[in-house]
Design a protein around this motif. Structure first.
Motif, PDB file in Angstrom:
ATOM      1  N   UNK A  15     -22.612 100.129   9.030  1.00  0.00           N
ATOM      2  CA  UNK A  15     -22.981 100.771  10.266  1.00  0.00           C
ATOM      3  C   UNK A  15     -21.999 101.704  10.940  1.00  0.00           C
ATOM      4  N   UNK A  16     -22.502 102.249  11.834  1.00  0.00           N
ATOM      5  CA  UNK A  16     -21.551 103.391  12.741  1.00  0.00           C
ATOM      6  C   UNK A  16     -20.292 102.825  13.277  1.00  0.00           C
ATOM      7  N   UNK A  17     -20.010 101.500  13.263  1.00  0.00           N
ATOM      8  CA  UNK A  17     -18.822 101.089  14.089  1.00  0.00           C
ATOM      9  C   UNK A  17     -17.460 100.879  12.939  1.00  0.00           C
ATOM     10  N   UNK A  18     -18.123 101.230  11.597  1.00  0.00           N
ATOM     11  CA  UNK A  18     -16.897 101.069  10.630  1.00  0.00           C
ATOM     12  C   UNK A  18     -15.758 102.162  10.751  1.00  0.00           C
ATOM     13  N   UNK A  47     -27.689 103.579  10.732  1.00  0.00           N
ATOM     14  CA  UNK A  47     -27.876 104.232  12.094  1.00  0.00           C
ATOM     15  C   UNK A  47     -26.841 105.222  11.875  1.00  0.00           C
ATOM     16  N   UNK A  48     -27.087 106.291  11.277  1.00  0.00           N
ATOM     17  CA  UNK A  48     -26.373 107.532  10.792  1.00  0.00           C
ATOM     18  C   UNK A  48     -25.876 108.178  12.199  1.00  0.00           C
ATOM     19  N   UNK A  49     -26.862 108.366  13.289  1.00  0.00           N
ATOM     20  CA  UNK A  49     -26.244 108.991  14.346  1.00  0.00           C
ATOM     21  C   UNK A  49     -25.054 108.392  15.126  1.00  0.00           C
ATOM     22  N   UNK A  54     -15.821 112.750  12.551  1.00  0.00           N
ATOM     23  CA  UNK A  54     -14.733 112.658  11.490  1.00  0.00           C
ATOM     24  C   UNK A  54     -14.915 111.681  10.417  1.00  0.00           C
ATOM     25  N   UNK A  55     -15.566 110.536  10.683  1.00  0.00           N
ATOM     26  CA  UNK A  55     -15.807 109.636   9.752  1.00  0.00           C
ATOM     27  C   UNK A  55     -16.894 110.388   8.534  1.00  0.00           C
ATOM     28  N   UNK A  56     -17.804 111.097   9.018  1.00  0.00           N
ATOM     29  CA  UNK A  56     -18.777 111.776   8.248  1.00  0.00           C
ATOM     30  C   UNK A  56     -18.119 112.975   7.358  1.00  0.00           C
ATOM     31  N   UNK A  58     -14.891 112.947   6.443  1.00  0.00           N
ATOM     32  CA  UNK A  58     -14.284 112.312   5.517  1.00  0.00           C
ATOM     33  C   UNK A  58     -14.901 111.850   3.914  1.00  0.00           C
ATOM     34  N   UNK A  59     -16.222 111.983   4.358  1.00  0.00           N
ATOM     35  CA  UNK A  59     -17.028 111.520   3.150  1.00  0.00           C
ATOM     36  C   UNK A  59     -17.528 112.669   2.152  1.00  0.00           C
ATOM     37  N   UNK A  60     -17.369 113.901   2.781  1.00  0.00           N
ATOM     38  CA  UNK A  60     -17.484 115.000   2.060  1.00  0.00           C
ATOM     39  C   UNK A  60     -16.997 115.194   0.542  1.00  0.00           C
ATOM     40  N   UNK A  61     -15.654 115.313   0.911  1.00  0.00           N
ATOM     41  CA  UNK A  61     -15.034 115.572  -0.521  1.00  0.00           C
ATOM     42  C   UNK A  61     -15.278 114.458  -1.633  1.00  0.00           C
ATOM     43  N   UNK A  62     -15.261 112.870  -1.222  1.00  0.00           N
ATOM     44  CA  UNK A  62     -15.405 112.030  -2.304  1.00  0.00           C
ATOM     45  C   UNK A  62     -16.914 112.369  -2.865  1.00  0.00           C
ATOM     46  N   UNK A  63     -17.988 112.476  -2.079  1.00  0.00           N
ATOM     47  CA  UNK A  63     -19.186 112.542  -2.453  1.00  0.00           C
ATOM     48  C   UNK A  63     -19.357 113.887  -3.302  1.00  0.00           C
TER      49      UNK A  63
END
Length: 83
Positions: A15-18, A47-49, A54-56, A58-63
C-alpha cells in the motif's frame, strides 16, 4: 538470497505507506525489495493515489529494464525485477 527465490512467480501487495527502501531494496548490505520479491509475478500497488511521486518514479527504471541495481560504497548488487 538464493537465485531460486526469484525463479517462481510471486504476488506482492503493498500500500501507499511503504517506504522506498522496502519497495526498491537497499540497506548497508543490499537486500531485495518488494519489486524483486514479485519477480516473474505481480506487484499490486493498492491505493495507488496514496503513493508518493518519488516512490512511483523509483519504479520506472526497474519496470523498463527488468532489474534493479543497488549501489553502495561497499557493493553493487543487481536484483531481478521483471513483473
Amino acid at each position: 538470497m538464493a537465485a531460486e527465490a526469484f525463479s517462481r512467480a510471486a504476488s506482492q501487495c503493498i500500500d501507499g505507506r511503504v517506504a522506498m527502501a522496502a519497495l526498491i531494496g537497499g540497506g548497508y548490505l543490499p537486500q531485495p525489495g518488494e519489486i524483486s520479491m514479485a519477480h516473474n509475478g505481480v506487484l499490486f500497488l493498492a491505493e495507488l493515489p496514496e503513493f508518493e511521486r518519488k516512490v512511483l518514479d523509483a519504479l520506472r527504471e526497474p519496470l523498463e529494464s527488468g532489474e534493479i541495481v543497488i549501489s553502495r560504497a561497499n557493493a553493487k548488487v543487481c536484483f531481478p525485477a521483471r513483473v
